[in-house]
Motif scaffolding. Structure first.
Motif, short mmCIF file in Angstrom:
data_model
loop_
_atom_site.label_atom_id
_atom_site.label_comp_id
_atom_site.label_asym_id
_atom_site.label_seq_id
_atom_site.Cartn_x
_atom_site.Cartn_y
_atom_site.Cartn_z
N GLY A 54 -91.52 -25.48 -21.22
CA GLY A 54 -91.22 -26.89 -21.06
C GLY A 54 -92.64 -27.78 -21.04
O GLY A 54 -93.54 -27.04 -21.24
N ASN A 55 -92.32 -28.86 -20.87
CA ASN A 55 -93.63 -30.07 -20.78
C ASN A 55 -94.22 -29.76 -19.66
O ASN A 55 -93.86 -29.15 -18.61
N ALA A 56 -95.26 -30.70 -19.07
CA ALA A 56 -96.02 -30.40 -18.27
C ALA A 56 -95.38 -30.76 -16.85
O ALA A 56 -95.40 -30.23 -15.73
N THR A 57 -94.27 -31.81 -16.99
CA THR A 57 -93.59 -31.96 -15.55
C THR A 57 -92.54 -30.78 -15.28
O THR A 57 -92.34 -30.41 -14.19
N LEU A 58 -91.93 -30.29 -16.52
CA LEU A 58 -91.15 -29.13 -16.02
C LEU A 58 -92.04 -27.79 -15.44
O LEU A 58 -91.59 -27.20 -14.93
N ARG A 59 -93.26 -27.77 -16.23
CA ARG A 59 -94.06 -26.77 -15.61
C ARG A 59 -94.36 -26.79 -14.37
O ARG A 59 -94.51 -26.00 -13.31
N ALA A 60 -94.52 -28.10 -13.82
CA ALA A 60 -94.75 -28.38 -12.53
C ALA A 60 -93.53 -28.21 -11.63
O ALA A 60 -93.60 -27.35 -10.60
N LEU A 61 -92.50 -28.38 -12.06
CA LEU A 61 -91.19 -27.90 -11.36
C LEU A 61 -91.10 -26.57 -11.29
O LEU A 61 -90.56 -26.04 -10.10
N ASN A 62 -91.27 -25.66 -12.29
CA ASN A 62 -91.13 -24.33 -12.51
C ASN A 62 -92.07 -23.49 -11.29
O ASN A 62 -91.75 -22.80 -10.47
N ALA A 63 -93.29 -24.24 -11.17
CA ALA A 63 -94.28 -23.79 -10.21
C ALA A 63 -93.78 -23.86 -8.91
O ALA A 63 -93.80 -23.06 -8.01
N ALA A 64 -93.15 -25.24 -8.93
CA ALA A 64 -92.54 -25.41 -7.30
C ALA A 64 -91.41 -24.66 -6.78
O ALA A 64 -91.12 -24.34 -5.85
N SER A 65 -90.67 -24.27 -7.91
CA SER A 65 -89.40 -23.25 -7.70
C SER A 65 -89.61 -21.84 -7.58
O SER A 65 -88.76 -21.29 -6.91
N GLY A 104 -102.62 -25.17 -21.92
CA GLY A 104 -102.28 -25.69 -20.69
C GLY A 104 -101.47 -24.51 -20.05
O GLY A 104 -101.06 -24.59 -18.80
N ALA A 105 -101.35 -23.36 -20.49
CA ALA A 105 -100.19 -22.43 -19.90
C ALA A 105 -100.95 -21.41 -19.16
O ALA A 105 -102.31 -21.38 -19.52
N SER A 106 -100.53 -20.70 -18.26
CA SER A 106 -101.33 -19.73 -17.51
C SER A 106 -100.67 -18.13 -17.45
O SER A 106 -99.41 -18.19 -18.00
N GLY A 107 -101.46 -17.15 -17.49
CA GLY A 107 -100.95 -15.90 -17.38
C GLY A 107 -100.33 -15.27 -18.85
O GLY A 107 -99.52 -14.38 -18.76
N LEU A 108 -100.79 -15.91 -19.85
CA LEU A 108 -100.46 -15.39 -21.13
C LEU A 108 -101.61 -14.44 -21.55
O LEU A 108 -102.62 -14.57 -21.38
N SER A 307 -87.16 -34.53 -20.23
CA SER A 307 -87.60 -34.21 -18.77
C SER A 307 -86.25 -34.56 -17.97
O SER A 307 -85.61 -35.47 -18.35
N PRO A 308 -86.00 -33.92 -16.97
CA PRO A 308 -84.80 -34.00 -16.08
C PRO A 308 -85.09 -35.67 -15.66
O PRO A 308 -86.01 -36.24 -15.54
N VAL A 309 -83.60 -35.95 -15.08
CA VAL A 309 -83.69 -37.22 -14.47
C VAL A 309 -83.11 -37.16 -13.11
O VAL A 309 -82.00 -36.55 -13.03
N VAL A 310 -84.10 -37.72 -12.14
CA VAL A 310 -83.47 -37.25 -10.48
C VAL A 310 -84.02 -38.54 -9.97
O VAL A 310 -85.15 -38.99 -9.93
N GLY A 311 -83.09 -39.25 -9.36
CA GLY A 311 -83.27 -40.48 -8.60
C GLY A 311 -82.37 -41.62 -8.77
O GLY A 311 -81.18 -41.47 -9.44
N PHE A 312 -82.24 -42.68 -7.97
CA PHE A 312 -81.34 -43.53 -7.67
C PHE A 312 -81.55 -44.45 -9.04
O PHE A 312 -82.61 -44.69 -9.53
N ASP A 313 -80.17 -44.89 -9.54
CA ASP A 313 -80.39 -46.05 -10.54
C ASP A 313 -80.74 -47.12 -10.17
O ASP A 313 -80.45 -47.60 -9.22
N PRO A 314 -81.78 -47.70 -11.27
CA PRO A 314 -82.46 -49.01 -10.73
C PRO A 314 -81.41 -50.12 -10.56
O PRO A 314 -81.89 -51.07 -9.91
N ALA A 315 -80.32 -50.09 -11.10
CA ALA A 315 -79.60 -51.26 -11.00
C ALA A 315 -78.19 -51.09 -10.36
O ALA A 315 -77.31 -52.13 -10.49
N ARG A 316 -77.80 -49.97 -10.10
CA ARG A 316 -76.57 -49.68 -9.64
C ARG A 316 -76.82 -48.95 -8.15
O ARG A 316 -76.95 -47.81 -7.93
N THR A 317 -76.35 -49.79 -7.17
CA THR A 317 -76.36 -49.47 -5.91
C THR A 317 -75.83 -48.16 -5.45
O THR A 317 -74.62 -47.91 -5.95
#
Length: 370
Positions: A54-65, A104-108, A307-317
């Motif tokens: 995945g992209n840089a955002t996903l690689r950060a999520l992979n590492a966190a998981s 940008g990859a590691s462990g290859l 990239s995934p979408v995670v968070g509150f909708d900016p226009a719908r409470t």
């Protein structure tokens, strides 16, 4: 029906894991339209943890998981991971794709064509210019993970309702009111974890869709000659994602790595797409495809920037997005579920702020206004 703080629409790994995390501090109900949880994308996953996927955002999520997948406290008494590895092979036309993956990859480890064939003996040496081996790629026990999160959710007082279709969605007096065959269910927060149906749920809730696009991914099970011992092989794939293959109980699961945009539905393979993908795979190996013992398809749903979408909708409470996980949903679920809980419960996230911002649904409004 009981009062809820949070209602989750969607019983895949995203919805179930987020609900389990939130249930530690809030009253949560998960509603799944199908007769069982994990019916669609989760139950049809190739089930591999690949740190560099995945992209840089996903690689950060992979590492966190990764730490949770290895020591899933509350979900399982042992690691959800087991050794597998991933081998990427490239012909001359795929070298740019191989180098892009390595950036940008590691462990290859870089392998010569001869070394790649030592790892997967059925590969054609003459078709390989270069190869990358990621030894740290590991199988994920998806069912144990899903059922473990579901068990944790129930232990914390949460509820899962399956086989329940949702009708109208309305937001009135600070509550989401969800009409179902069992009556009305209400909660201040509604989590849209509906996978391929995420944009449809958004429209029903009066929110703007974000362009979450379901894409079909097919796979087939191929028998192998009796003298081929493949259980210890890594997953192996073309660097340009023209196909990939993974040992499965003495046989080989092969996918054409298709990404065909489709409407949300209970997916099945397209025979022509599958045949073309198997032909691409067959050109790279020495064992011909003699027959297909079974095939299936699933839907991987992507946001426009993948990239995934995670968070509150900016226009719908009170409408919370947990969607667009693409092919990364299982391996990023631990990080995304914790983030969803943090945002819903107004807690600080352990993820860097630039990652949280890169996941926010507000990024699309920013892109339009900019």
């Amino acid at each position: 029906m009981r009062e809820n703080d949070v209602i989750v629409l969607g019983g895949g790994i995203a919805g179930i894991s987020a609900a389990a995390e939130i249930a530690a501090e809030a009253r949560v109900t998960v509603i799944e339209a199908e007769p069982s949880i994990g019916y669609h994308a989760t139950g049809r996953s190739a089930a591999l943890f690949i740190r560099n996927y995945g992209n840089a955002t996903l690689r950060a999520l992979n590492a966190a998981s990764a730490p949770f997948l290895d020591a899933p406290e509350g979900v399982s008494d042992r690691s959800l991971l087991s050794p597998r590895g991933e081998l990427l092979v490239a012909n001359e036309s795929e070298m740019d794709a191989l180098e892009a993956y390595a950036d940008g990859a590691s462990g290859l480890e870089r392998l010569s064509p001869a070394e790649a064939v030592e790892v997967v003996p059925i590969l054609k040496r003459e078709c390989i210019v270069a190869a990358l081996l990621e030894r740290d790629a590991q199988d994920i026990d998806v069912d144990r993970m899903l059922q473990g999160y579901a068990r944790l959710l129930r232990l914390r007082g949460g509820r899962i309702v399956t086989g329940l279709r949702v009708g109208a969605l309305r937001h009135e007096a600070g509550l989401w009111r969800i009409e179902t065959d069992e009556g009305q269910i209400t909660a201040p927060v509604l989590i849209n974890a509906a996978g391929a149906w995420a944009d449809m749920v958004a429209r029903a809730a009066g929110a703007a869709p974000l362009g979450i696009t379901p894409m079909r991914r097919s796979a087939a099970i191929l028998p192998m000659p009796e003298d081929v011992a493949l259980d210890d092989w890594p997953m192996f794939a073309s660097a340009a994602e023209g196909w990939y293959a993974k040992p499965e109980a003495g046989k080989l699961m092969v996918s054409p790595a298709d990404e065909d945009p489709v409407d949300p539905h209970d997916a099945w393979p397209d025979d022509m797409v599958l045949a073309e993908g198997l032909h691409r795979y067959e050109q790279a190996v020495t064992v011909p495809v003699s027959r297909v013992e079974g095939s299936w398809a699933g839907l991987r749903s992507f946001a426009p920037d993948r990239s995934p979408v995670v968070g509150f909708d900016p226009a719908r409470t009170g409408l919370f997005w947990l969607a667009g996980q693409g092919g990364y949903g299982v391996q990023t679920a631990p990080a995304l579920s914790r983030l969803a809980a943090d945002l819903c419960l107004d807690r600080a996230s352990a993820l860097p702020q630039h990652v949280v911002s890169a996941l926010s649904p507000g990024r699309f409004a920013t892109a339009v206004s900019g």
